[in-house]
Design a protein around this motif. Structure first.
Motif, PDB file in Angstrom:
ATOM      1  N   SER A  30      47.909  31.648  43.875  1.00  0.00           N
ATOM      2  CA  SER A  30      48.000  32.178  42.506  1.00  0.00           C
ATOM      3  C   SER A  30      47.478  33.605  42.439  1.00  0.00           C
ATOM      4  N   LEU A  31      46.367  33.864  43.101  1.00  0.00           N
ATOM      5  CA  LEU A  31      45.805  35.215  43.099  1.00  0.00           C
ATOM      6  C   LEU A  31      46.741  36.193  43.805  1.00  0.00           C
ATOM      7  N   ALA A  32      47.239  35.816  44.964  1.00  0.00           N
ATOM      8  CA  ALA A  32      48.143  36.702  45.703  1.00  0.00           C
ATOM      9  C   ALA A  32      49.417  36.976  44.902  1.00  0.00           C
ATOM     10  N   ARG A  33      49.969  35.946  44.296  1.00  0.00           N
ATOM     11  CA  ARG A  33      51.184  36.115  43.478  1.00  0.00           C
ATOM     12  C   ARG A  33      50.913  37.059  42.305  1.00  0.00           C
ATOM     13  N   THR A  34      49.792  36.860  41.642  1.00  0.00           N
ATOM     14  CA  THR A  34      49.436  37.698  40.504  1.00  0.00           C
ATOM     15  C   THR A  34      49.284  39.159  40.924  1.00  0.00           C
ATOM     16  N   LEU A  35      48.616  39.393  42.035  1.00  0.00           N
ATOM     17  CA  LEU A  35      48.395  40.766  42.490  1.00  0.00           C
ATOM     18  C   LEU A  35      49.696  41.444  42.928  1.00  0.00           C
ATOM     19  N   VAL A  36      50.553  40.697  43.600  1.00  0.00           N
ATOM     20  CA  VAL A  36      51.843  41.261  44.031  1.00  0.00           C
ATOM     21  C   VAL A  36      52.720  41.580  42.814  1.00  0.00           C
ATOM     22  N   LEU A  37      52.815  40.631  41.893  1.00  0.00           N
ATOM     23  CA  LEU A  37      53.640  40.852  40.706  1.00  0.00           C
ATOM     24  C   LEU A  37      53.092  41.972  39.827  1.00  0.00           C
ATOM     25  N   SER A  38      51.781  42.084  39.726  1.00  0.00           N
ATOM     26  CA  SER A  38      51.224  43.171  38.916  1.00  0.00           C
ATOM     27  C   SER A  38      51.517  44.510  39.560  1.00  0.00           C
ATOM     28  N   GLY A  39      51.569  44.555  40.876  1.00  0.00           N
ATOM     29  CA  GLY A  39      51.942  45.790  41.575  1.00  0.00           C
ATOM     30  C   GLY A  39      53.392  46.176  41.305  1.00  0.00           C
ATOM     31  N   LEU A  40      54.260  45.178  41.210  1.00  0.00           N
ATOM     32  CA  LEU A  40      55.665  45.457  40.908  1.00  0.00           C
ATOM     33  C   LEU A  40      55.831  45.939  39.469  1.00  0.00           C
ATOM     34  N   GLY A  41      54.986  45.412  38.579  1.00  0.00           N
ATOM     35  CA  GLY A  41      55.072  45.779  37.165  1.00  0.00           C
ATOM     36  C   GLY A  41      54.677  47.207  36.944  1.00  0.00           C
ATOM     37  N   LEU A  71      42.440  39.829  36.287  1.00  0.00           N
ATOM     38  CA  LEU A  71      41.981  39.476  34.944  1.00  0.00           C
ATOM     39  C   LEU A  71      42.033  40.637  33.954  1.00  0.00           C
ATOM     40  N   CYS A  72      42.279  41.837  34.435  1.00  0.00           N
ATOM     41  CA  CYS A  72      42.358  42.976  33.507  1.00  0.00           C
ATOM     42  C   CYS A  72      43.767  43.131  32.927  1.00  0.00           C
ATOM     43  N   ARG A  73      44.638  42.183  33.179  1.00  0.00           N
ATOM     44  CA  ARG A  73      46.008  42.253  32.698  1.00  0.00           C
ATOM     45  C   ARG A  73      46.083  42.451  31.185  1.00  0.00           C
ATOM     46  N   LEU A 108      53.346  37.347  34.890  1.00  0.00           N
ATOM     47  CA  LEU A 108      51.969  37.022  35.247  1.00  0.00           C
ATOM     48  C   LEU A 108      51.371  35.898  34.403  1.00  0.00           C
ATOM     49  N   ALA A 109      51.958  35.612  33.285  1.00  0.00           N
ATOM     50  CA  ALA A 109      51.360  34.683  32.325  1.00  0.00           C
ATOM     51  C   ALA A 109      51.122  33.289  32.895  1.00  0.00           C
ATOM     52  N   ALA A 110      51.979  32.804  33.739  1.00  0.00           N
ATOM     53  CA  ALA A 110      51.849  31.432  34.255  1.00  0.00           C
ATOM     54  C   ALA A 110      50.660  31.277  35.196  1.00  0.00           C
ATOM     55  N   ASP A 111      50.330  32.309  35.952  1.00  0.00           N
ATOM     56  CA  ASP A 111      49.253  32.196  36.932  1.00  0.00           C
ATOM     57  C   ASP A 111      47.877  32.498  36.361  1.00  0.00           C
ATOM     58  N   GLU A 112      47.818  33.212  35.280  1.00  0.00           N
ATOM     59  CA  GLU A 112      46.526  33.628  34.734  1.00  0.00           C
ATOM     60  C   GLU A 112      45.615  32.454  34.341  1.00  0.00           C
ATOM     61  N   PRO A 113      46.114  31.413  33.661  1.00  0.00           N
ATOM     62  CA  PRO A 113      45.217  30.298  33.301  1.00  0.00           C
ATOM     63  C   PRO A 113      44.559  29.641  34.515  1.00  0.00           C
ATOM     64  N   ALA A 114      45.283  29.514  35.605  1.00  0.00           N
ATOM     65  CA  ALA A 114      44.707  28.901  36.805  1.00  0.00           C
ATOM     66  C   ALA A 114      43.552  29.735  37.342  1.00  0.00           C
ATOM     67  N   LEU A 115      43.687  31.048  37.274  1.00  0.00           N
ATOM     68  CA  LEU A 115      42.618  31.921  37.750  1.00  0.00           C
ATOM     69  C   LEU A 115      41.401  31.856  36.833  1.00  0.00           C
ATOM     70  N   LEU A 116      41.640  31.755  35.539  1.00  0.00           N
ATOM     71  CA  LEU A 116      40.540  31.697  34.574  1.00  0.00           C
ATOM     72  C   LEU A 116      39.844  30.334  34.564  1.00  0.00           C
ATOM     73  N   ASP A 117      40.608  29.266  34.785  1.00  0.00           N
ATOM     74  CA  ASP A 117      40.048  27.920  34.705  1.00  0.00           C
ATOM     75  C   ASP A 117      39.180  27.558  35.900  1.00  0.00           C
ATOM     76  N   GLN A 118      39.529  28.067  37.078  1.00  0.00           N
ATOM     77  CA  GLN A 118      38.800  27.667  38.281  1.00  0.00           C
ATOM     78  C   GLN A 118      38.553  28.838  39.234  1.00  0.00           C
ATOM     79  N   PRO A 119      37.807  29.839  38.805  1.00  0.00           N
ATOM     80  CA  PRO A 119      37.559  30.973  39.700  1.00  0.00           C
ATOM     81  C   PRO A 119      36.754  30.568  40.937  1.00  0.00           C
ATOM     82  N   GLU A 120      35.957  29.518  40.809  1.00  0.00           N
ATOM     83  CA  GLU A 120      35.164  29.072  41.970  1.00  0.00           C
ATOM     84  C   GLU A 120      36.053  28.538  43.093  1.00  0.00           C
ATOM     85  N   ALA A 121      37.263  28.102  42.756  1.00  0.00           N
ATOM     86  CA  ALA A 121      38.187  27.617  43.788  1.00  0.00           C
ATOM     87  C   ALA A 121      38.543  28.734  44.763  1.00  0.00           C
TER      88      ALA A 121
END
Length: 73
Positions: free
Chosen positions: A62-73, A10-12, A38-51
């Motif tokens: 979504s979380l794993a994809r976001t973290l891996v892609l942010s590491g590549l960035g 979420l600090c993206r 990262l833009a496509a996965d961020e709304p899913a993380l923000l909309d349903q963090p309890e999931a």
């Protein structure tokens, strides 16, 4: 670990603003492509963090994809 990963993901927007400011003030190279990835996965993380806390596989992906892609960035 899930909560820490969510916080990282979420600090993206802050990281993007910091990098862009550095680009304008110091001439640091700046690329938008890591943030576009990262833009496509961020709304899913923000909309349903309890999931994530429930162990929902889609949310975990979504979380794993976001973290891996942010590491590549």
């Amino acid at each position: 670990m899930i909560r820490a990963g969510l916080g990282d993901a979420l600090c993206r927007s802050t990281a993007q603003a910091d990098w862009l400011l550095s680009h304008h003030l110091l001439g640091t190279p700046y690329r938008i492509s890591p943030f576009v990835l990262l833009a496509a996965d961020e709304p899913a993380l923000l909309d349903q963090p309890e999931a994530l806390l429930r162990g929902d596989l889609g949310a975990m992906r979504s979380l794993a994809r976001t973290l891996v892609l942010s590491g590549l960035g």
